[in-house]
Design a protein around this motif. Structure first.
Motif, short mmCIF file in Angstrom:
data_model
loop_
_atom_site.label_atom_id
_atom_site.label_comp_id
_atom_site.label_asym_id
_atom_site.label_seq_id
_atom_site.Cartn_x
_atom_site.Cartn_y
_atom_site.Cartn_z
N ILE A 90 0.84 -1.20 0.00
CA ILE A 90 0.00 0.00 0.00
C ILE A 90 0.88 1.25 0.00
O ILE A 90 0.62 2.21 -0.73
N GLN A 91 1.93 1.23 0.78
CA GLN A 91 2.85 2.37 0.81
C GLN A 91 3.49 2.58 -0.55
O GLN A 91 3.62 3.71 -1.03
N GLN A 92 3.87 1.50 -1.19
CA GLN A 92 4.52 1.58 -2.50
C GLN A 92 3.56 2.15 -3.55
O GLN A 92 3.93 3.03 -4.32
N VAL A 93 2.32 1.66 -3.58
CA VAL A 93 1.35 2.14 -4.56
C VAL A 93 1.02 3.61 -4.29
O VAL A 93 0.98 4.42 -5.22
N ALA A 94 0.83 3.96 -3.02
CA ALA A 94 0.52 5.35 -2.69
C ALA A 94 1.66 6.28 -3.12
O ALA A 94 1.41 7.36 -3.68
N ALA A 95 2.90 5.87 -2.89
CA ALA A 95 4.05 6.68 -3.30
C ALA A 95 4.11 6.81 -4.82
O ALA A 95 4.35 7.90 -5.35
N HIS A 96 3.88 5.71 -5.51
CA HIS A 96 3.92 5.73 -6.98
C HIS A 96 2.84 6.65 -7.54
O HIS A 96 3.11 7.49 -8.41
N VAL A 97 1.61 6.52 -7.04
CA VAL A 97 0.51 7.35 -7.53
C VAL A 97 0.75 8.81 -7.14
O VAL A 97 0.49 9.72 -7.94
N SER A 98 1.27 9.06 -5.94
CA SER A 98 1.59 10.44 -5.53
C SER A 98 2.61 11.07 -6.46
O SER A 98 2.45 12.23 -6.87
N ASN A 99 3.65 10.32 -6.80
CA ASN A 99 4.67 10.84 -7.73
C ASN A 99 4.05 11.16 -9.08
O ASN A 99 4.36 12.19 -9.68
N TRP A 100 3.19 10.28 -9.56
CA TRP A 100 2.51 10.53 -10.84
C TRP A 100 1.65 11.78 -10.73
O TRP A 100 1.71 12.66 -11.60
N TYR A 101 0.86 11.88 -9.67
CA TYR A 101 -0.05 13.01 -9.46
C TYR A 101 0.73 14.33 -9.38
O TYR A 101 0.36 15.33 -9.99
N GLU A 102 1.83 14.33 -8.62
CA GLU A 102 2.63 15.55 -8.46
C GLU A 102 3.27 16.00 -9.77
O GLU A 102 3.59 17.17 -9.92
N GLY A 103 3.42 15.09 -10.71
CA GLY A 103 3.97 15.44 -12.01
C GLY A 103 2.98 16.10 -12.96
O GLY A 103 3.35 16.58 -14.03
N LEU A 104 1.71 16.13 -12.57
CA LEU A 104 0.68 16.75 -13.40
C LEU A 104 0.69 18.26 -13.24
O LEU A 104 1.05 18.78 -12.18
N ASP A 105 0.24 18.98 -14.28
CA ASP A 105 0.08 20.43 -14.12
C ASP A 105 -1.23 20.68 -13.37
O ASP A 105 -2.01 19.76 -13.13
N GLU A 106 -1.45 21.91 -12.97
CA GLU A 106 -2.62 22.24 -12.13
C GLU A 106 -3.94 21.90 -12.81
O GLU A 106 -4.88 21.44 -12.14
N ASN A 107 -4.05 22.13 -14.13
CA ASN A 107 -5.29 21.79 -14.84
C ASN A 107 -5.55 20.29 -14.83
O ASN A 107 -6.68 19.85 -14.60
N ALA A 108 -4.50 19.51 -15.08
CA ALA A 108 -4.66 18.05 -15.08
C ALA A 108 -5.03 17.55 -13.68
O ALA A 108 -5.87 16.66 -13.54
N LYS A 109 -4.42 18.12 -12.64
CA LYS A 109 -4.76 17.74 -11.27
C LYS A 109 -6.23 18.03 -11.00
O LYS A 109 -6.92 17.21 -10.38
N ALA A 110 -6.71 19.19 -11.46
CA ALA A 110 -8.11 19.56 -11.23
C ALA A 110 -9.04 18.58 -11.92
O ALA A 110 -10.08 18.18 -11.36
N ILE A 111 -8.69 18.15 -13.12
CA ILE A 111 -9.51 17.19 -13.87
C ILE A 111 -9.52 15.84 -13.16
O ILE A 111 -10.58 15.24 -12.94
N VAL A 112 -8.33 15.36 -12.78
CA VAL A 112 -8.23 14.06 -12.09
C VAL A 112 -9.00 14.12 -10.78
O VAL A 112 -9.76 13.19 -10.45
N ASP A 113 -8.86 15.21 -10.03
CA ASP A 113 -9.57 15.32 -8.75
C ASP A 113 -11.08 15.38 -8.95
O ASP A 113 -11.83 14.77 -8.19
N ALA A 114 -11.54 16.09 -9.98
CA ALA A 114 -12.98 16.15 -10.23
C ALA A 114 -13.53 14.77 -10.58
O ALA A 114 -14.59 14.37 -10.09
N LEU A 115 -12.80 14.03 -11.40
CA LEU A 115 -13.23 12.68 -11.77
C LEU A 115 -13.19 11.73 -10.57
O LEU A 115 -14.11 10.95 -10.35
N SER A 116 -12.12 11.83 -9.79
CA SER A 116 -11.99 10.91 -8.65
C SER A 116 -13.03 11.22 -7.58
O SER A 116 -13.49 10.32 -6.89
N LYS A 117 -13.43 12.47 -7.44
CA LYS A 117 -14.46 12.82 -6.47
C LYS A 117 -15.78 12.13 -6.82
O LYS A 117 -16.61 11.87 -5.96
N GLN A 118 -15.94 11.79 -8.09
CA GLN A 118 -17.14 11.10 -8.56
C GLN A 118 -16.93 9.58 -8.63
O GLN A 118 -17.73 8.87 -9.23
N GLY A 119 -15.84 9.09 -8.06
CA GLY A 119 -15.60 7.65 -8.03
C GLY A 119 -14.88 7.10 -9.23
O GLY A 119 -14.82 5.88 -9.42
#
Length: 164
Positions: A90-119
């Protein structure tokens, strides 16, 4: 080492994810790994769809920390299946996904967060996106919440810290 069937490949197809690192795809492109096979370093075991941390021979890789992690995640609003609660994984997956997420620009983060908020966190398991393996238990648990991906990752890190 051969590439396991269903392994996540890099965009260029020259590397595959072994659960810890990107490995080069052999020239012949062989892709068959038997269920239960250990990685060359002995730290990972193939479960038929993805590499999992290998058990320590004394009760497997999940151990007593798994129950604590399930409880800590539930306290954060994330319901992870007990059989998937290997703290190292779980720690490994969370770190991997966090690294991927942090590499996104602000617009992409907003899109991913909006989609994830909807499941729609499971979009990360789509082979076209290729962030994690299809059916990853942590991402599946994220999709059962109304949190953004960022919130889910922060909650997971808090739960991991609680159980460390």
């Amino acid at each position: 080492m051969t590439v396991p069937d269903g392994a996540q490949l890099s965009e260029d197809g020259k590397y595959w994810w072994d659960g810890a690192d990107w490995q080069p795809v052999p020239e012949g492109g062989e892709q068959s790994t038997e269920v239960g096979q250990l990685s060359e370093d002995g730290k990972w075991q193939w479960d038929g769809s993805q590499w999992q941390p290998a058990g320590d021979g004394a009760g497997g890789g999940a151990g007593g920390g798994a129950d604590a992690l399930v409880g800590a995640l539930a306290g954060q609003g994330i319901n992870l299946a007990p059989e998937a609660a290997d703290p190292g994984y779980i720690q490994q997956v969370a770190a991997h996904v966090s690294n991927w997420y942090e590499g996104l620009d602000e617009n992409a983060k907003a899109i991913v967060d909006a989609l994830s908020k909807q499941g729609a966190d499971t979009l990360l398991t789509d082979p076209e996106v290729g962030v994690v393996s299809e059916g990853d238990p942590l991402i599946t648990a994220f999709s059962g919440t109304d949190m953004t991906l960022h919130e889910s990752l922060m909650a997971t890190n808090q739960a991991l810290e609680q159980t460390a």
